[in-house]
Enzyme design. Structure first.
Site, PDB file in Angstrom:
ATOM      1  N   TRP A  10      -1.475  57.542 -65.363  1.00  0.00           N
ATOM      2  CA  TRP A  10      -0.960  58.867 -65.007  1.00  0.00           C
ATOM      3  C   TRP A  10      -2.166  59.817 -64.915  1.00  0.00           C
ATOM      4  O   TRP A  10      -2.477  60.360 -63.862  1.00  0.00           O
ATOM      5  CB  TRP A  10       0.062  59.339 -66.055  1.00  0.00           C
ATOM      6  CG  TRP A  10       1.457  58.887 -65.739  1.00  0.00           C
ATOM      7  CD1 TRP A  10       2.490  59.684 -65.336  1.00  0.00           C
ATOM      8  CD2 TRP A  10       1.983  57.557 -65.764  1.00  0.00           C
ATOM      9  NE1 TRP A  10       3.619  58.928 -65.107  1.00  0.00           N
ATOM     10  CE2 TRP A  10       3.337  57.625 -65.356  1.00  0.00           C
ATOM     11  CE3 TRP A  10       1.464  56.306 -66.054  1.00  0.00           C
ATOM     12  CZ2 TRP A  10       4.159  56.497 -65.260  1.00  0.00           C
ATOM     13  CZ3 TRP A  10       2.277  55.176 -65.963  1.00  0.00           C
ATOM     14  CH2 TRP A  10       3.599  55.282 -65.576  1.00  0.00           C
TER      15      TRP A  10
ATOM     16  N   GLU B  34      13.833  53.907 -57.920  1.00  0.00           N
ATOM     17  CA  GLU B  34      13.033  54.010 -59.142  1.00  0.00           C
ATOM     18  C   GLU B  34      12.979  52.681 -59.895  1.00  0.00           C
ATOM     19  O   GLU B  34      11.957  52.311 -60.459  1.00  0.00           O
ATOM     20  CB  GLU B  34      13.668  55.079 -60.046  1.00  0.00           C
ATOM     21  CG  GLU B  34      12.959  55.290 -61.366  1.00  0.00           C
ATOM     22  CD  GLU B  34      13.508  56.480 -62.118  1.00  0.00           C
ATOM     23  OE1 GLU B  34      14.660  56.883 -61.844  1.00  0.00           O
ATOM     24  OE2 GLU B  34      12.784  57.029 -62.976  1.00  0.00           O
TER      25      GLU B  34
ATOM     26  N   ASP C 193       8.396  63.034 -58.696  1.00  0.00           N
ATOM     27  CA  ASP C 193       8.921  61.701 -58.985  1.00  0.00           C
ATOM     28  C   ASP C 193      10.194  61.440 -58.194  1.00  0.00           C
ATOM     29  O   ASP C 193      10.417  60.357 -57.688  1.00  0.00           O
ATOM     30  CB  ASP C 193       9.184  61.546 -60.485  1.00  0.00           C
ATOM     31  CG  ASP C 193      10.105  62.630 -61.042  1.00  0.00           C
ATOM     32  OD1 ASP C 193      10.202  63.709 -60.439  1.00  0.00           O
ATOM     33  OD2 ASP C 193      10.737  62.392 -62.087  1.00  0.00           O
TER      34      ASP C 193
ATOM     35  N   GLU D 240      14.840  66.951 -62.796  1.00  0.00           N
ATOM     36  CA  GLU D 240      13.458  66.580 -63.115  1.00  0.00           C
ATOM     37  C   GLU D 240      12.539  67.098 -62.011  1.00  0.00           C
ATOM     38  O   GLU D 240      11.958  68.152 -62.154  1.00  0.00           O
ATOM     39  CB  GLU D 240      13.356  65.059 -63.290  1.00  0.00           C
ATOM     40  CG  GLU D 240      12.068  64.657 -63.965  1.00  0.00           C
ATOM     41  CD  GLU D 240      12.163  63.331 -64.707  1.00  0.00           C
ATOM     42  OE1 GLU D 240      13.251  62.765 -64.830  1.00  0.00           O
ATOM     43  OE2 GLU D 240      11.107  62.872 -65.162  1.00  0.00           O
TER      44      GLU D 240
ATOM     45  N   ASP E 296       2.980  58.723 -60.730  1.00  0.00           N
ATOM     46  CA  ASP E 296       3.650  58.408 -59.466  1.00  0.00           C
ATOM     47  C   ASP E 296       2.757  58.800 -58.291  1.00  0.00           C
ATOM     48  O   ASP E 296       2.614  58.057 -57.319  1.00  0.00           O
ATOM     49  CB  ASP E 296       4.987  59.161 -59.375  1.00  0.00           C
ATOM     50  CG  ASP E 296       5.890  58.915 -60.586  1.00  0.00           C
ATOM     51  OD1 ASP E 296       5.373  58.932 -61.723  1.00  0.00           O
ATOM     52  OD2 ASP E 296       7.101  58.730 -60.398  1.00  0.00           O
TER      53      ASP E 296
ATOM     54  N   HIS F 263      12.494  57.451 -55.206  1.00  0.00           N
ATOM     55  CA  HIS F 263      11.304  57.488 -56.050  1.00  0.00           C
ATOM     56  C   HIS F 263      10.221  56.733 -55.293  1.00  0.00           C
ATOM     57  O   HIS F 263      10.370  55.550 -55.042  1.00  0.00           O
ATOM     58  CB  HIS F 263      11.629  56.704 -57.322  1.00  0.00           C
ATOM     59  CG  HIS F 263      11.435  57.443 -58.580  1.00  0.00           C
ATOM     60  ND1 HIS F 263      12.287  58.432 -58.989  1.00  0.00           N
ATOM     61  CD2 HIS F 263      10.501  57.318 -59.562  1.00  0.00           C
ATOM     62  CE1 HIS F 263      11.894  58.878 -60.167  1.00  0.00           C
ATOM     63  NE2 HIS F 263      10.799  58.240 -60.536  1.00  0.00           N
TER      64      HIS F 263
HETATM   65  C1  BGC Z   1       9.818  59.860 -63.992  1.00  0.00           C
HETATM   66  C2  BGC Z   1       8.790  58.851 -63.610  1.00  0.00           C
HETATM   67  C3  BGC Z   1       7.598  59.174 -64.454  1.00  0.00           C
HETATM   68  C4  BGC Z   1       8.032  58.778 -65.825  1.00  0.00           C
HETATM   69  C5  BGC Z   1       6.970  58.736 -66.842  1.00  0.00           C
HETATM   70  C6  BGC Z   1      10.220  59.590 -65.387  1.00  0.00           C
HETATM   71  O1  BGC Z   1      11.201  60.401 -65.844  1.00  0.00           O
HETATM   72  O2  BGC Z   1      10.865  59.910 -63.110  1.00  0.00           O
HETATM   73  O3  BGC Z   1       8.636  58.544 -62.326  1.00  0.00           O
HETATM   74  O4  BGC Z   1       6.392  58.715 -64.062  1.00  0.00           O
HETATM   75  O5  BGC Z   1       9.134  59.548 -66.234  1.00  0.00           O
HETATM   76  O6  BGC Z   1       7.494  58.480 -68.006  1.00  0.00           O
END
Ligand code: BGC
Length: 882
Positions: A533, A743, A457, A463, A470, A764
């Site tokens: 997802w 993002e 992401d 993270e 994504d 992102h």
């Molecule tokens: C990520 C996102 C992800 C999302 C889903 C985030 O923390 O950075 O890109 O898809 O969480 O909840």
């Protein structure tokens, strides 16, 4: 003269370490002016020697136009062996000479007799120190070939006689280690010498045992780092020898005091052991290693897309911030590390803290890193000039604060390296609008920043996970930009392995969340089965099939696709599906203030994707000839569409959910009754108008917004949306100086404030999914689903956006496709180049009159004109409706 310019074995050139020869393909080079070139025959031979004296396979001359996806059914290859393969072809305009390549096989039956070895013990479990592992060996005879099969629990660099073998970084990569653990294969012929040799590795914690995830879990896969190496030597006298990691190797702690993915690295150069991996090393304190038990049956050969330092960027400026910080600006947000030089006294310290943006006052902004320290600390050896970059940590940054540096800070001492999986760049796009060109640049750099072995992401905060949504959203765009086949195929294997027994795909892969989210307000509601997802398992194999025409990936993931559809069916009520935690139209701007969840209801996004994935599965079944499944799921698909229309449309044929995303999904996924299409398009335009022409869509709606317009007679509006440059829009970010994709639309707001630091990445790639529209629609390089992989290409540029010109190219598996158009008033000059052994349908969208057809016979149709061509270069001049 006809020639073959490259031969691909499993989509790789000269691969080292393949488990199976799955398919061969080649690119034919002809004279560009020669039109309609088609292959008539081919012949493939495989031999044990480069002179092709010992041929082990000969296809004979085969009458076929296929120049890709060719399997060699009766070829049997031995383990750890180099083979030579050559191809020659006949075409309608002449024949080629032989063109050859080579490949090396992996350890085909997992014949690993080497052990994982470590100097770490149970008490080192919370440690993130690096260690050295080494052994000296004698080679008495002349080497014919020598291959090393190496991997680690943790991360490793492999050395022979003081040299790092290959440029690989972050090996063995991140996979669902307990099920699928990669090993690397290195040709050591040029590294080993007769006499004494030193072999070694540096080990670090990495994803395997370092802290990962917002919960900062340690030891996710194991508690000890370890190295495994098996060297297979063939001597010129025909004898063989194996060199294996075992208890006779030695190790020691090294200079890496600390190294973790999120937090950076602390390196004390005073602790380096001089010549540690050379036979001249006179250090006496090496410790014995111990063997670490690990399942070797899960070892698999890496299949390409290895992580390397790919792009070098010089430091551009040194800034003094209002707070007094000294900050280096690389003028590009990137993922990788900083390499620096220093001349200092022993014990002097260089400390850098990496970050992405300056705050409104121009000071370093660290808050969006959350708990990631992103700090590099180097303690100087104090001898001559020292050169360093981190071993086992990467940062997402444009800037670095120089917390300390002994000596004068000058630009040439600092260089940034973008580090990511090596994938050939395939796409190029340029147009007369500089902001769009910058957007394209940002999309590409978003990709470079988030393809470090897994599709992540973001690369900067604590993270950096393989969020499946994504990845799914961006994959079509990624396929235009770079050669993603091996990268995605490897990751999709983990998607399958980490899926639940019931067939639900996790939110992140490798899945480090399931079972470990206690106390997390959001993820406690579920760690798998979220729409858009989890649909990565259907959309991505299908997209790879479209891009490469590759049925192997479809067949490989077929059951997983099916399981996911069945999972949705099992949890659907009357075909309306919804399940546990849904992210919905994530971070859409029509969300309530401060919320992540867009206004489009989950029932709608879920059911729309349920239909879409089912449709892709039906098409996959058809492509593989699995007709029973195709029929069964086609029926299901119809039922879902009917249920969707009943639930989300009112009597008058308008949607009862009036959000941009609801209209977009319905249109792009084909969920609207034909007679209601105009209503939905009109409603979408109205919803756009209500926002003054701005999008307010999130992850789910944004990727298809421009398509939903241009596929429904609204190309003008699609361009208008693309070209918006005030908040919120793609170009707003560009105008704000973005060098990657953000993002949030409001990551940096017009008033200079930012979206909350709890989730505000400036790298992102998700919203960069608009990139495919640039290639597919603006440049008009489109895939024909009936002949995927660009065997037949649809060239259908949509002229518009007040652009004077667009030019683009895409290097397909058959060769480079080029399109370019110039517009003057209502006159368009379109140049096209179609690779040998392919065909194309050229569509002159909105064409009203052809001035010069360049010999193509066009017919008028509802969109403009259509002409079918073979390979060659064409320049067509026509007039369009303004
Ligand atoms: C990520 C996102 C992800 C999302 C889903 C985030 O923390 O950075 O890109 O898809 O969480 O909840």
């Amino acid at each position: 003269m006809i020639s073959i310019s490259k031969i691909m074995v499993n989509y790789q050139e000269e691969p080292v370490g393949i488990e199976k020869v799955e398919q061969i393909g080649w690119v034919i080079n002809g004279n560009e002016n020669e039109r309609n070139m088609i292959q008539a025959t081919y012949q493939i031979q495989v031999a044990k020697d480069s002179a092709f004296g010992q041929i082990i396979y000969d296809s004979g001359e085969i009458t076929s136009s296929s120049s890709s996806h060719i399997s060699l059914p009766n070829l049997t290859v031995a383990s750890k062996t180099k083979y030579y393969l050559r191809v020659k072809i006949g075409t309608n305009v002449g024949a080629s000479d032989w063109q050859s390549t080579s490949f090396v096989t992996a350890l085909l039956n997992n014949e690993f007799t080497a052990e994982f070895i470590s100097i770490e013990t149970a008490k080192d479990k919370d440690d993130a120190r690096g260690s050295y592992i080494r052994k000296e060996i004698q080679i008495e005879k002349q080497i014919e070939s020598a291959y090393a099969f190496t991997t680690a629990l943790g991360l490793y660099h492999f050395y022979v006689n003081g040299d790092k073998v290959s440029e690989d970084e972050f090996a063995p990569g991140w996979t669902s280690y307990h099920h699928h653990h990669l090993y690397q294969i290195y040709d050591l012929k040029d590294y080993l010498k007769q006499g004494g040799n030193a072999l070694g590795a540096v080990l670090g914690a990495g994803w395997y045992k370092g802290t990962m995830g917002f919960k900062r879990r340690k030891n996710i896969y194991g508690e000890r780092t370890a190295f495994l190496c098996q060297i297979e030597i063939l001597y010129t006298d025909g004898t063989r020898e194996q060199i294996l990691t075992d208890a006779t190797w030695q190790g020691q702690w090294g200079p890496i005091d600390f190294s973790e993915i999120y937090d950076g690295e602390t390196y004390d150069a005073r602790k380096e052991i001089t010549n540690w991996c050379q036979t001249s090393c006179d250090y006496q304190e090496w410790q014995p290693v111990s063997i670490v038990a690990a399942d070797k049956s899960v070892l698999c050969a890496v299949s390409g897309a290895k992580v390397k330092p790919i792009t070098k960027l010089p430091a551009a400026e040194i800034i003094k911030t209002p707070k007094g910080e000294t900050v280096i600006d690389f003028r590009q947000n990137l993922t990788g590390w900083i390499q620096f030089r220093v001349c200092a006294k022993p014990g002097d310290i260089v400390e850098l803290k990496c970050f992405e943006v300056l705050d409104a006052d121009g000071n370093a902004y660290y808050d969006n890193l959350r708990s990631a320290k992103a700090t590099i600390k180097y303690i100087c050896r104090g001898t001559q000039e020292e050169l360093y970059h981190p071993y086992f940590s990467f940062q997402g940054f444009r800037y670095a604060t120089v917390v300390s540096y002994p000596g004068e800070i000058t630009l040439e001492k600092f260089t940034a390296y973008a580090v990511h999986s090596e994938m050939k760049e395939l796409g190029h796009f340029e147009c007369s609008n500089a902001d769009i060109n910058q957007l394209h640049h940002n999309i590409k750099w978003g990709m470079k920043g988030n393809f470090l072995d897994v599709p992540t992401d973001c690369p900067q905060r604590d993270e950096r996970l393989g969020w499946t949504g994504d990845a799914q959203i961006f994959c079509r765009t990624a396929g235009y930009l770079m050669d993603t086949y091996t990268f995605y195929r490897k990751w999709l294997r983990d998607v399958a392995l980490d899926s639940s027994a019931e067939g639900a795909v996790p939110h992140v892969v490798p899945d480090i969340l399931t079972g470990h989210v206690e106390g997390d307000w959001l993820l406690e509601q579920g760690t798998y089965g979220a729409t858009a997802w989890a649909d990565a398992i259907t959309v991505m194999p299908w997209t790879l099939y479209l891009t490469y025409g590759d049925k192997i990936i479809l067949a490989e993931r077929y059951d997983n696709m099916k399981n996911w559809i069945d999972f949705m069916s099992n949890h659907a009520v009357d075909c309306i599906w919804n399940y546990q935690l849904q992210f919905g139209d994530w971070v859409a701007l029509d969300a309530e203030e401060g919320s992540y969840f867009g206004a489009t209801p989950n029932d709608l996004t879920c059911t729309a994707y349920y239909a879409y994935s089912t449709q892709l599965f039906v098409k996959s079944a058809q492509a593989l000839g699995r007709n029973e499944d195709a029929d069964k799921y086609q029926k299901l698909y119809q039922e879902i569409v009917t249920a969707y229309q009943e639930k989300f449309f009112d009597q008058s044929g308008h949607m009862n959910v009036q959000t941009q995303t609801a209209q977009i999904l319905s249109l792009y996924f084909g969920l609207v009754k034909e007679e209601h299409c105009q209503n939905v398009v009109a409603d979408l335009l109205k919803l756009l108008e209500q926002e003054n022409g701005h999008l307010v869509t999130g992850f789910v709606g944004t990727p298809y917004f421009c398509h939903a317009l241009s596929q429904n007679g609204c190309t003008k509006e699609a361009y208008k949306l693309l070209l918006k440059d005030d908040f919120p829009s793609w170009l707003y970010q560009v105008k704000q100086g973005a060098t990657t994709i953000w993002e949030h639309w409001d990551g940096l707001k017009p008033d200079g404030t930012m979206w909350s630091p709890d989730m505000n990445s400036f790298n992102h790639y998700a919203y960069g999914a608009v990139g495919e529209w640039l290639y597919r629609v603006a440049a008009g390089i489109e895939i024909d689903e009936a002949q995927p992989g660009y065997k037949n290409i649809i060239i259908a540029p949509h002229i518009g956006g007040d652009l004077d010109y667009v030019k683009a190219s895409y290097e397909s598996i058959y060769g480079t496709i080029v399109t370019g158009w110039n517009k003057n008033e209502n006159q368009v000059e379109l140049s096209v180049c179609i690779p040998a052994n392919t065909t194309a349908a050229i569509k002159l969208i909105d064409g009203i009159h052809i001035i010069d057809s360049d010999g193509i016979s066009f017919t008028k149709d509802q969109d403009g004109f259509l002409g079918n061509v073979g390979s060659g270069t064409y320049v067509i001049t026509y007039q369009i409706q303004q």
